[in-house]
Design a protein around this motif. Sequence first.
Motif, PDB file in Angstrom:
ATOM      1  N   SER A 126      -7.240  -9.715  20.120  1.00 51.67           N
ATOM      2  CA  SER A 126      -7.674  -8.570  19.314  1.00 51.67           C
ATOM      3  C   SER A 126      -7.246  -7.259  19.970  1.00 51.67           C
ATOM      4  CB  SER A 126      -9.184  -8.601  19.088  1.00 51.67           C
ATOM      5  OG  SER A 126      -9.849  -8.479  20.301  1.00 51.67           O
ATOM      6  N   SER A 159      -4.733  -4.456  18.380  1.00 53.95           N
ATOM      7  CA  SER A 159      -5.001  -3.011  18.354  1.00 53.95           C
ATOM      8  C   SER A 159      -3.832  -2.241  18.938  1.00 53.95           C
ATOM      9  CB  SER A 159      -6.255  -2.675  19.153  1.00 53.95           C
ATOM     10  OG  SER A 159      -7.348  -3.361  18.632  1.00 53.95           O
ATOM     11  N   GLU A 198       1.999   2.016  13.776  1.00 51.75           N
ATOM     12  CA  GLU A 198       1.426   2.976  12.836  1.00 51.75           C
ATOM     13  C   GLU A 198       2.506   3.965  12.377  1.00 51.75           C
ATOM     14  OE1 GLU A 198      -1.747   6.303  13.414  1.00 51.75           O
ATOM     15  OE2 GLU A 198      -2.646   4.377  13.952  1.00 51.75           O
ATOM     16  N   PRO A 199       2.599   4.209  11.063  1.00 46.75           N
ATOM     17  CA  PRO A 199       3.721   5.027  10.596  1.00 46.75           C
ATOM     18  C   PRO A 199       3.649   6.496  11.027  1.00 46.75           C
ATOM     19  CG  PRO A 199       2.360   4.259   8.760  1.00 46.75           C
ATOM     20  CD  PRO A 199       1.820   3.625   9.987  1.00 46.75           C
ATOM     21  N   GLN A 200       2.477   7.082  10.945  1.00 42.26           N
ATOM     22  CA  GLN A 200       2.422   8.525  11.172  1.00 42.26           C
ATOM     23  C   GLN A 200       2.340   8.896  12.657  1.00 42.26           C
ATOM     24  OE1 GLN A 200       3.114  10.461   8.717  1.00 42.26           O
ATOM     25  NE2 GLN A 200       3.130  12.193  10.122  1.00 42.26           N
ATOM     26  N   ARG A 201       1.345   8.329  13.324  1.00 40.00           N
ATOM     27  CA  ARG A 201       1.143   8.702  14.728  1.00 40.00           C
ATOM     28  C   ARG A 201       1.565   7.605  15.678  1.00 40.00           C
ATOM     29  NH1 ARG A 201      -4.896   9.297  14.482  1.00 40.00           N
ATOM     30  NH2 ARG A 201      -4.522   7.765  12.864  1.00 40.00           N
ATOM     31  N   ASN A 203      -6.651   5.515   8.229  1.00 39.21           N
ATOM     32  CA  ASN A 203      -5.499   6.419   8.211  1.00 39.21           C
ATOM     33  C   ASN A 203      -5.226   6.889   6.795  1.00 39.21           C
ATOM     34  OD1 ASN A 203      -5.248   5.861  10.881  1.00 39.21           O
ATOM     35  ND2 ASN A 203      -3.505   4.482  10.669  1.00 39.21           N
ATOM     36  N   ILE A 251      -6.066 -10.808  12.524  1.00 45.50           N
ATOM     37  CA  ILE A 251      -6.687  -9.543  12.897  1.00 45.50           C
ATOM     38  C   ILE A 251      -5.865  -8.367  12.371  1.00 45.50           C
ATOM     39  CG2 ILE A 251      -7.375  -8.067  14.814  1.00 45.50           C
ATOM     40  CD1 ILE A 251      -7.799 -10.659  16.415  1.00 45.50           C
ATOM     41  N   MET A 252      -4.541  -8.485  12.469  1.00 44.48           N
ATOM     42  CA  MET A 252      -3.716  -7.317  12.175  1.00 44.48           C
ATOM     43  C   MET A 252      -3.412  -7.164  10.687  1.00 44.48           C
ATOM     44  SD  MET A 252      -0.782  -6.112  14.731  1.00 44.48           S
ATOM     45  CE  MET A 252       0.759  -6.142  13.905  1.00 44.48           C
ATOM     46  N   THR A 253      -2.671  -8.074  10.121  1.00 42.86           N
ATOM     47  CA  THR A 253      -2.199  -7.864   8.740  1.00 42.86           C
ATOM     48  C   THR A 253      -2.983  -8.677   7.720  1.00 42.86           C
ATOM     49  OG1 THR A 253      -0.626  -9.677   8.775  1.00 42.86           O
ATOM     50  CG2 THR A 253       0.131  -7.574   9.629  1.00 42.86           C
ATOM     51  N   PHE A 273       6.906  -0.584   9.511  1.00 40.68           N
ATOM     52  CA  PHE A 273       6.939  -1.853  10.232  1.00 40.68           C
ATOM     53  C   PHE A 273       6.008  -2.902   9.621  1.00 40.68           C
ATOM     54  CE2 PHE A 273       8.346   1.152  13.480  1.00 40.68           C
ATOM     55  CZ  PHE A 273       9.514   0.531  13.874  1.00 40.68           C
ATOM     56  N   THR A 274       4.858  -2.455   9.158  1.00 40.45           N
ATOM     57  CA  THR A 274       3.920  -3.433   8.601  1.00 40.45           C
ATOM     58  C   THR A 274       3.786  -3.297   7.091  1.00 40.45           C
ATOM     59  OG1 THR A 274       2.113  -1.927   9.050  1.00 40.45           O
ATOM     60  CG2 THR A 274       2.536  -3.622  10.689  1.00 40.45           C
ATOM     61  N   VAL A 306       1.065   1.589   2.370  1.00 42.72           N
ATOM     62  CA  VAL A 306       1.089   0.126   2.472  1.00 42.72           C
ATOM     63  C   VAL A 306       1.102  -0.318   3.936  1.00 42.72           C
ATOM     64  CG1 VAL A 306       2.280  -1.966   1.772  1.00 42.72           C
ATOM     65  CG2 VAL A 306       2.277  -0.004   0.262  1.00 42.72           C
ATOM     66  N   SER A 307       1.865   0.383   4.767  1.00 42.31           N
ATOM     67  CA  SER A 307       1.874   0.029   6.193  1.00 42.31           C
ATOM     68  C   SER A 307       0.477   0.111   6.773  1.00 42.31           C
ATOM     69  CB  SER A 307       2.780   0.973   6.974  1.00 42.31           C
ATOM     70  OG  SER A 307       4.108   0.581   6.834  1.00 42.31           O
ATOM     71  N   ASN A 308      -0.209   1.173   6.427  1.00 45.02           N
ATOM     72  CA  ASN A 308      -1.548   1.361   6.974  1.00 45.02           C
ATOM     73  C   ASN A 308      -2.522   0.290   6.525  1.00 45.02           C
ATOM     74  OD1 ASN A 308      -1.312   3.578   8.679  1.00 45.02           O
ATOM     75  ND2 ASN A 308      -1.349   4.997   6.958  1.00 45.02           N
ATOM     76  N   THR A 309      -2.307  -0.272   5.328  1.00 41.01           N
ATOM     77  CA  THR A 309      -3.247  -1.309   4.884  1.00 41.01           C
ATOM     78  C   THR A 309      -3.081  -2.570   5.730  1.00 41.01           C
ATOM     79  OG1 THR A 309      -1.744  -2.284   3.268  1.00 41.01           O
ATOM     80  CG2 THR A 309      -3.171  -0.533   2.480  1.00 41.01           C
ATOM     81  N   ASN A 310      -1.984  -2.675   6.481  1.00 46.73           N
ATOM     82  CA  ASN A 310      -1.729  -3.902   7.236  1.00 46.73           C
ATOM     83  C   ASN A 310      -1.806  -3.732   8.741  1.00 46.73           C
ATOM     84  OD1 ASN A 310      -1.181  -5.850   5.117  1.00 46.73           O
ATOM     85  ND2 ASN A 310       0.411  -4.408   4.595  1.00 46.73           N
ATOM     86  N   ILE A 311      -2.485  -2.694   9.203  1.00 44.46           N
ATOM     87  CA  ILE A 311      -2.769  -2.619  10.629  1.00 44.46           C
ATOM     88  C   ILE A 311      -4.276  -2.536  10.806  1.00 44.46           C
ATOM     89  CG2 ILE A 311      -0.579  -1.610  11.327  1.00 44.46           C
ATOM     90  CD1 ILE A 311      -1.910   1.079  11.393  1.00 44.46           C
ATOM     91  N   LYS A 312      -4.696  -2.812  12.014  1.00 48.47           N
ATOM     92  CA  LYS A 312      -6.125  -2.844  12.281  1.00 48.47           C
ATOM     93  C   LYS A 312      -6.739  -1.467  12.013  1.00 48.47           C
ATOM     94  CE  LYS A 312      -9.210  -4.833  15.632  1.00 48.47           C
ATOM     95  NZ  LYS A 312      -9.561  -4.764  17.035  1.00 48.47           N
ATOM     96  N   ASP A 365       3.195   6.116   3.619  1.00 46.05           N
ATOM     97  CA  ASP A 365       2.718   5.233   4.687  1.00 46.05           C
ATOM     98  C   ASP A 365       1.560   4.331   4.263  1.00 46.05           C
ATOM     99  OD1 ASP A 365       4.548   6.536   6.297  1.00 46.05           O
ATOM    100  OD2 ASP A 365       3.092   8.044   6.928  1.00 46.05           O
ATOM    101  N   LYS A 416      -2.169  15.168   2.840  1.00 45.05           N
ATOM    102  CA  LYS A 416      -0.916  14.449   2.570  1.00 45.05           C
ATOM    103  C   LYS A 416      -0.959  13.727   1.232  1.00 45.05           C
ATOM    104  CE  LYS A 416       0.186  13.588   7.343  1.00 45.05           C
ATOM    105  NZ  LYS A 416      -0.716  12.912   8.272  1.00 45.05           N
ATOM    106  N   SER A 419      -1.055  -2.291  16.498  1.00 44.20           N
ATOM    107  CA  SER A 419      -1.377  -1.436  15.353  1.00 44.20           C
ATOM    108  C   SER A 419      -1.025   0.000  15.708  1.00 44.20           C
ATOM    109  CB  SER A 419      -2.858  -1.539  15.003  1.00 44.20           C
ATOM    110  OG  SER A 419      -3.144  -2.819  14.503  1.00 44.20           O
TER     111      SER A 419
END
Lengths: 296, 477
Positions: A117, A121, A128-131, B302, A237-239, A151-152, B291-297, B289, B311, A124
């Motif tokens: 986990s 994190s 993360e796209p923005q930051r 976000n 956990i992630m996707t 990426f995700t 869809v990407s955000n929906t797939n990270i912890k 961003d 945004k 993730s």
Amino acid sequence: MRSKRKRRFIIACLLPAFVLFTVFMVYPTISIFMMSLYKWGGLSANKSFVGLNNFKILFKDANFIKSFQNSIFLIVVVTLVTMTLAIFFAAVLTREKVKGQNFFRIIFYIPNILSVSVIASIFSAIYEPQRGLLNGLFRLFRPDTWTNIQFTGNQKLVVYSIAFALIWQAIGYYMVMYMSSMAQIPNHIYEASGIDGAGRFRQFIDITLPLSWDTVRTTLTFYVISNINISFQLVNIMTQGGPDGASHVFLSYMYNQAYNNSSYGYGLALGVVVFIFSFGLSALINLVTKRDTIQY
Amino acid sequence: MKNTKRFLALFLALMMIFVVACGPKQEADKKEPEKVEEKTDVKEEPKEDKKEDAKEETSGDKPFEGKTLKIAGLDGGYGTEGWKKVISAFEELTGAKIEATFEKNIAEVIRPQIQAGNSPDIIYMAIGGEGGITETMIKEQSVEDITDVFDKVPLGEDKPVKDKIVPGFLDTNNTNPYSDGKTYLAPLFYTPCGLFYDKAKFADGGYELPTTFDEFFELGEKAKADGTALFTYPTAGYFDSFVPALMNEVGGPDFFNKAMSFDVESWKGEQATEMFNLVGKIAPYLQEDTVSNTNIKDGFKNNQQAVIDGKALFIPNGFWLPEEMKETTPEGFEWGFMALPAVKEGGDRYAFTFFEQCFIPKDAKEKDLAKEFVAFLYSDVAVKAFFENGGAVQPVKGAEEMITDPGNKEIYSIYADGAKAAMGGFVAAPPVEGVDMKAALYETINSVMSGAKNCRRMASRSCRSSGKNICRITVIH
């Protein structure tokens, strides 16, 4: 008389282990095989026997095939890349005099102490796209025109993103294993080959690799098993299999079907297929990599 | 000599066994009476108290005295303080003892219990929760019919529950999953779901709030020119409030109910196509961003933050959003809330009503007591306790009057301001292996938004999935 007593003694010693093995390994395995033949939600007594129907549905289920493809992709790619890198780093760290050798050992091994986990994190935050770390780094070079890599979020990229995380967490563990076997190779063999004019690369191919082949062989089975398990935990956990099921591996799909889709029997059928698959694959690997053991 | 040695060894060994065997026992012997004493102390005291209370209350009858009720539930967004208050009030009134388990991962905790035939008497877990316990139990027909609970009068009151509940809450697919006119799940804690936005963006001189989808997409163009996206969503799962509201707008409750009953023709029809097209039209205006955000912890945060950061303009969500984002919301930021834009000029505007549920499993041991407790959840005492400890609003007439926070007041007054309420989800159908209609409908939206699929493929996937569910229903009945 004596042999009878001896036999009794042996049986008495083996019995506890045998009972435990039967209760905790054999019985659950058989009951999973049995339950995979039922249509059952998993919570009530309403089971109906459907024979091999669950398996029939399984091989037509496009989502299952997709998750199977993902799993095989991860097993192959992660194993190849991790193995190559781990052997390379292990050889460098044992054979070469690198400054800060121990420091590198620790750095490489750290991902292994982290729980999945935490790894989820960390990645993730990286994806993360923005930051995120990666997009942030790329944006540094083209601050005005950079569009975030998803990426995700991109169905085609997401499996690679997971593969990268798996490689990152596995390298250190296997590197340490290879290092221990490489460190046992006596130095005089290298010295002798050096006198004969063998270069570093030749030494690696003809001495290091053959003499640590047994360890490589053993770890291959580990790769398959740990890959199946850890990829499930990471995905879960992630996707959670997203976007739209693109990153499901077979265990996460099994979980999804058994619980979220109330098809417990179907999930167990999937489990049976995974069981047979991983068993078969390990056997195959064992067979293919069989070489005469070289000793020194 | 040898013999004496052997004898000594045997003697010592026996001594050791004796010591080992007796040691703990003696301790245990010592401890046990203490424990028993403690237990009896604890038990006796409240009993005496209660007896005295009962005498004082004159009525004196506590029908459930000595009985134990087991409750298991999710420790979710509303916390558990409210439940604790309600439980202690109920215990005082009935004399029953309640064992409550509230956990964040309650599905994992109670699944083995249910499998072992030891299920709790009341389970508080909403449909759609992680682990799918509620759905599975509905599909396996192991939920108790509680229609009679709503004829009951909560303890200490004089009006039956059904007269207290806001009309409509007992006629949904979520409470009556088998469409047989009977209620199986009790509706709890509701919130309107709609579109949240930053009020400042729509203040004087800024954008104008869209009332129709045409205006919505026009606004999207305008915002795009300014470098802002029109739309984002926390995760694809949140479309389970957006899509039902949209379906009601497109084809009215009739179409919605048919579609939720897996009617293939409804999914193939014009109205469904219109709905899918509208969802597909959002894709070009989506914050990139999302869809990407929906797939990270924890990535959903976000996406929620994107609205705060300017945004994206709109996000579908429920009333918990402002509280959830409190830490990263700058001072002075004000959330606005509206129903979905109408499909046509002058058309109805809908806001989905999300609510949670609790139910009594069929193999519960204390069914009567459990029913009494469920009825008590709608008593004035409980409604007040739930609201004051966690902000949960029970679907009881007048409950929303307790809200004092101006932001929340605005959210809950959306229906009074003209929006119509959409409620419920898919009816219960036997599970179809490998086909999850919810995933086919909502998760596919992630693919539509990322460009991997178009809305036509989404429509065909939904049709196929609903068809499979229907097939199974006809085969089984």
